[in-house]
Design a protein around this motif. Structure first.
Motif, mmCIF file in Angstrom:
data_model
loop_
_atom_site.group_PDB
_atom_site.id
_atom_site.type_symbol
_atom_site.label_atom_id
_atom_site.label_comp_id
_atom_site.label_asym_id
_atom_site.label_seq_id
_atom_site.Cartn_x
_atom_site.Cartn_y
_atom_site.Cartn_z
ATOM 1 N N VAL A 207 -32.128 31.549 9.526
ATOM 2 C CA VAL A 207 -32.552 30.296 9.127
ATOM 3 C C VAL A 207 -33.462 30.445 7.796
ATOM 4 N N VAL A 208 -33.050 30.106 6.723
ATOM 5 C CA VAL A 208 -33.913 30.115 5.573
ATOM 6 C C VAL A 208 -34.459 28.353 5.329
ATOM 7 N N VAL A 209 -35.745 28.234 5.344
ATOM 8 C CA VAL A 209 -36.435 27.052 5.087
ATOM 9 C C VAL A 209 -37.039 27.022 3.659
ATOM 10 N N VAL A 210 -36.359 26.367 2.689
ATOM 11 C CA VAL A 210 -37.270 26.128 1.460
ATOM 12 C C VAL A 210 -38.360 25.065 1.350
ATOM 13 N N GLY A 211 -39.690 25.229 1.407
ATOM 14 C CA GLY A 211 -40.622 24.548 1.455
ATOM 15 C C GLY A 211 -41.691 24.563 2.619
ATOM 16 N N GLY A 212 -42.862 25.254 2.575
ATOM 17 C CA GLY A 212 -43.740 25.478 3.672
ATOM 18 C C GLY A 212 -44.705 24.037 3.658
ATOM 19 N N GLY A 213 -44.256 23.044 3.774
ATOM 20 C CA GLY A 213 -45.088 21.582 4.197
ATOM 21 C C GLY A 213 -44.887 21.158 5.439
ATOM 22 N N GLN A 214 -44.962 20.194 5.774
ATOM 23 C CA GLN A 214 -45.161 19.583 6.998
ATOM 24 C C GLN A 214 -43.719 19.647 7.523
ATOM 25 N N ALA A 215 -42.568 19.323 6.852
ATOM 26 C CA ALA A 215 -41.355 19.342 7.467
ATOM 27 C C ALA A 215 -40.740 20.789 7.654
ATOM 28 N N GLY A 216 -41.158 21.555 6.532
ATOM 29 C CA GLY A 216 -40.759 23.056 6.933
ATOM 30 C C GLY A 216 -41.344 23.576 7.920
ATOM 31 N N PHE A 217 -42.596 23.312 8.137
ATOM 32 C CA PHE A 217 -43.734 23.661 9.474
ATOM 33 C C PHE A 217 -42.890 23.047 10.935
ATOM 34 N N SER A 218 -42.402 22.166 10.818
ATOM 35 C CA SER A 218 -41.977 21.429 11.934
ATOM 36 C C SER A 218 -40.421 22.077 12.294
ATOM 37 N N VAL A 219 -39.632 22.466 11.393
ATOM 38 C CA VAL A 219 -38.365 23.000 11.396
ATOM 39 C C VAL A 219 -38.773 24.409 12.219
ATOM 40 N N VAL A 220 -39.580 25.261 11.702
ATOM 41 C CA VAL A 220 -39.812 26.435 12.033
ATOM 42 C C VAL A 220 -40.435 26.622 13.441
ATOM 43 N N SER A 221 -41.283 25.810 13.661
ATOM 44 C CA SER A 221 -42.305 25.662 15.055
ATOM 45 C C SER A 221 -41.272 25.403 16.036
ATOM 46 N N THR A 222 -40.227 24.303 15.737
ATOM 47 C CA THR A 222 -39.202 23.933 16.698
ATOM 48 C C THR A 222 -38.295 24.786 17.060
ATOM 49 N N LEU A 223 -38.005 25.694 15.930
ATOM 50 C CA LEU A 223 -36.727 26.632 16.358
ATOM 51 C C LEU A 223 -37.265 27.535 17.165
ATOM 52 N N ARG A 224 -38.646 28.019 17.204
ATOM 53 C CA ARG A 224 -39.137 29.049 18.088
ATOM 54 C C ARG A 224 -39.373 28.505 19.406
ATOM 55 N N SER B 35 -37.786 26.172 20.823
ATOM 56 C CA SER B 35 -36.353 25.755 21.505
ATOM 57 C C SER B 35 -35.773 26.964 21.928
ATOM 58 N N GLY B 36 -36.251 28.125 21.658
ATOM 59 C CA GLY B 36 -35.592 29.617 21.996
ATOM 60 C C GLY B 36 -34.828 30.074 20.941
ATOM 61 N N TYR B 37 -34.789 29.714 19.525
ATOM 62 C CA TYR B 37 -34.167 30.509 18.562
ATOM 63 C C TYR B 37 -34.697 31.824 18.261
ATOM 64 N N GLY C 69 -34.550 21.471 13.851
ATOM 65 C CA GLY C 69 -35.042 22.716 14.436
ATOM 66 C C GLY C 69 -34.039 22.710 15.886
ATOM 67 N N ARG C 70 -34.355 21.754 16.508
ATOM 68 C CA ARG C 70 -33.535 21.779 17.937
ATOM 69 C C ARG C 70 -31.819 21.690 17.694
ATOM 70 N N ARG C 71 -31.428 21.230 16.718
ATOM 71 C CA ARG C 71 -30.250 21.285 16.477
ATOM 72 C C ARG C 71 -29.470 22.705 16.003
ATOM 73 N N ILE C 72 -30.335 23.429 15.132
ATOM 74 C CA ILE C 72 -30.062 24.782 14.913
ATOM 75 C C ILE C 72 -30.082 25.648 16.134
ATOM 76 N N ALA C 73 -30.975 25.319 16.939
ATOM 77 C CA ALA C 73 -31.218 26.181 18.091
ATOM 78 C C ALA C 73 -29.930 25.854 19.290
ATOM 79 N N GLY C 74 -29.257 25.043 19.012
ATOM 80 C CA GLY C 74 -28.418 24.805 20.037
ATOM 81 C C GLY C 74 -28.189 23.588 20.695
ATOM 82 N N SER C 75 -29.175 22.722 20.479
ATOM 83 C CA SER C 75 -29.172 21.252 21.006
ATOM 84 C C SER C 75 -27.938 20.598 20.506
ATOM 85 N N PRO C 76 -27.189 19.574 21.337
ATOM 86 C CA PRO C 76 -26.341 18.622 20.833
ATOM 87 C C PRO C 76 -26.499 17.950 19.544
#
Ligand SMILES: Cc1cc2nc3c(=O)[nH]c(=O)nc-3n(C[C@H](O)[C@H](O)[C@H](O)COP(=O)(O)OP(=O)(O)OC[C@H]3O[C@@H](n4cnc5c(N)ncnc54)[C@H](O)[C@@H]3O)c2cc1C
Length: 414
Positions: free
Chosen positions: A9-26, A28-30, A306-313
């Motif tokens: 996963v590549v995230v462009v932008g290290g702000g509030q939303a980008g942080f939320s994506v990467v912290s959720t990915l991990r 959620s077990g990605y 983040g959840r979706r990429i990690a595999g959630s429906p």
């Protein structure tokens, strides 16, 4: 959990939303590669304190310390902008020359301030406020500024006006529209807000256009169509625009934001998501597509992706829009989305220091604005999220808090 390829996963932008994506990915077990490209030189941080406290300590606004990313194997590349996306090859290219492949790309590029289109906007002592570096510069200038002119009576301008006033400056807010926060709050709430700002000595000039900013080496005065204001510090906040150029250049559908579907995927390319301030998305609380600039929106959208990429429906994004703004000792909170044609009724719950404005469309509660009344704001969020219908008659001589208690006692949902 998905079985990621090495592209990750590549995230462009290290702000509030980008942080939320990467912290959720991990969370959620990605366990595939996760890379965040952040144009700014700082770890992801919160923007709200920048205008409420004019913080001068970067560490105090960081969302989490550097160890958070290290321990979770999240590769944060600070100060390296993504300058191009190739959706066919599934790669991004950065300013430093790196070319990085992705399996999923998340655009979390935020928004930028609209530039101030008047002569003199480039003078020393004239600042916009969006980034931590802007706040550091303004924080330093506030220490000595005596005459502060804030251009733009939106949330950021009004918050900063209170900070400047609390530090002893003479503060004037200049707003082009006929009233403050004209797109954001009802006229009833605006009147109360304005009165409270004026009560602590903030001068407010609405319906006033800035013509020029003057000075030799640095700012000395602001010329408006209603007179000249002395100034040794000018801060402007006249609206923001989404940072969607990267998406447009990559051939993705863009219209005042990256257009995404209900799962926040680009409608052009399902491997690309967009979240936060840069995303124009379908929202069940809005009429059609909407782009929201708020921390709750950025956080919730990042979590969903983040959840979706990690595999959630895949589930549609359906978070209730809500927002807050602290202006000195005034706490404004908004739940839901209002339009100007809605009917608005007021309640104070018996206290002159607080206020609720209930907005109804077709006799159904759609939004609630509160001043210094957090309990009523929370009650509003609960009722609007549960889609528990409230009509104007339910609130005659009552409040949402009282209505919720009465419904609970009667065993009614909501
Ligand atoms: C001063 C201020 C006060 C605020 N107060 C409130 C508040 O009280 N309540 C509230 O709900 N909201 C508030 N907001 C809004 C809130 O901060 C934003 O809605 C939220 O930060 C949006 O998150 P985001 O990740 O979409 O964008 P941002 O947090 O803006 O992050 C986007 C990041 O992406 C980077 N970027 C952009 N393009 C690239 C690229 N090509 N390559 C690499 N990086 C890139 C940008 O530099 C930026 O750091 C405030 C905003 C500001 C500026």
């Amino acid at each position: 959990m998905s079985s990621p390829s090495t592209a990750g996963v590549v995230v462009v932008g290290g702000g509030q939303a980008g942080f939320s994506v990467v912290s959720t990915l991990r969370a959620s077990g990605y366990d595939g590669p996760v890379t965040v490209f952040a144009a700014e030189p700082h770890l992801p941080y919160q923007r709200p304190p920048l205008s409420k406290k004019a913080h001068t300590d970067p560490v105090r606004v960081e969302l989490v310390p550097e160890s958070f990313y290290r321990e979770r194997n999240i590769d944060v590349r600070l100060g390296d902008d993504v300058i191009a996306v190739d959706t066919a090859a599934r790669t991004v290219t950065t300013a430093s020359g790196a070319r990085v492949p992705y399996e999923h790309l998340v655009l979390a590029t935020g928004a930028h301030n609209r530039p101030l289109p008047v002569p003199g906007a480039e003078l020393d002592g004239v600042h916009a406020l969006r980034s931590l570096d802007d706040a550091l510069a303004i924080g330093g200038a506030l220490a000595t500024a005596r005459e502060v002119v804030v251009i733009g009576g939106g949330f950021i301008g009004l918050e900063l006006a209170q900070v400047a006033r609390a530090r002893g400056g003479r503060v004037t807010v200049v707003e082009l529209a006929g009233r403050l926060l004209s797109r954001a709050v009802s006229s009833q709430v605006e009147e109360h807000l304005r009165e409270r700002h004026e009560r602590v000595g903030v001068r407010i000039l609405t319906g006033t256009a800035v013509r020029a900013i003057e000075g030799t080496e640095r700012v000395r005065r602001v010329v408006t169509d209603r007179g000249v204001l002395p100034a040794d510090l000018v801060v402007y906040g006249i609206g923001a625009a989404p940072r969607d150029e990267l998406a447009r250049d990559a051939g993705l559908a863009v219209d005042d934001g990256v257009i995404v579907d209900e799962q926040l995927r680009s409608i052009t390319d399902p491997r690309v998501f967009a979240v936060g301030d840069c995303a124009r998305h379908p929202n069940p609380y809005a009429d059609g597509l909407v782009r929201l600039e708020s921390v709750p929106n950025a956080t919730d959208q990042g979590t969903l992706v983040g959840r979706r990429i990690a595999g959630s429906p895949g589930v549609p994004y359906a978070s209730l829009p809500w927002f807050w703004s602290d202006q000195g000792d005034i706490k404004l909170q908004i739940a839901g989305l209002r339009v100007s044609s809605d009917d608005v009724y007021l309640a104070t719950g018996g206290s002159p220091e607080r206020l609720a404005a209930y907005a109804f469309r077709d006799d159904r509660l759609v939004a609630v604005e509160t001043l210094n009344w957090p309990a009523e704001h929370l009650a509003a969020r609960r009722l609007l999220e549960q889609d528990a219908p409230v009509c104007a008659a339910d609130l005659t001589g009552s409040t949402l808090g009282a209505l919720t208690r009465a419904r609970r006692a009667a065993g009614v949902r909501g």
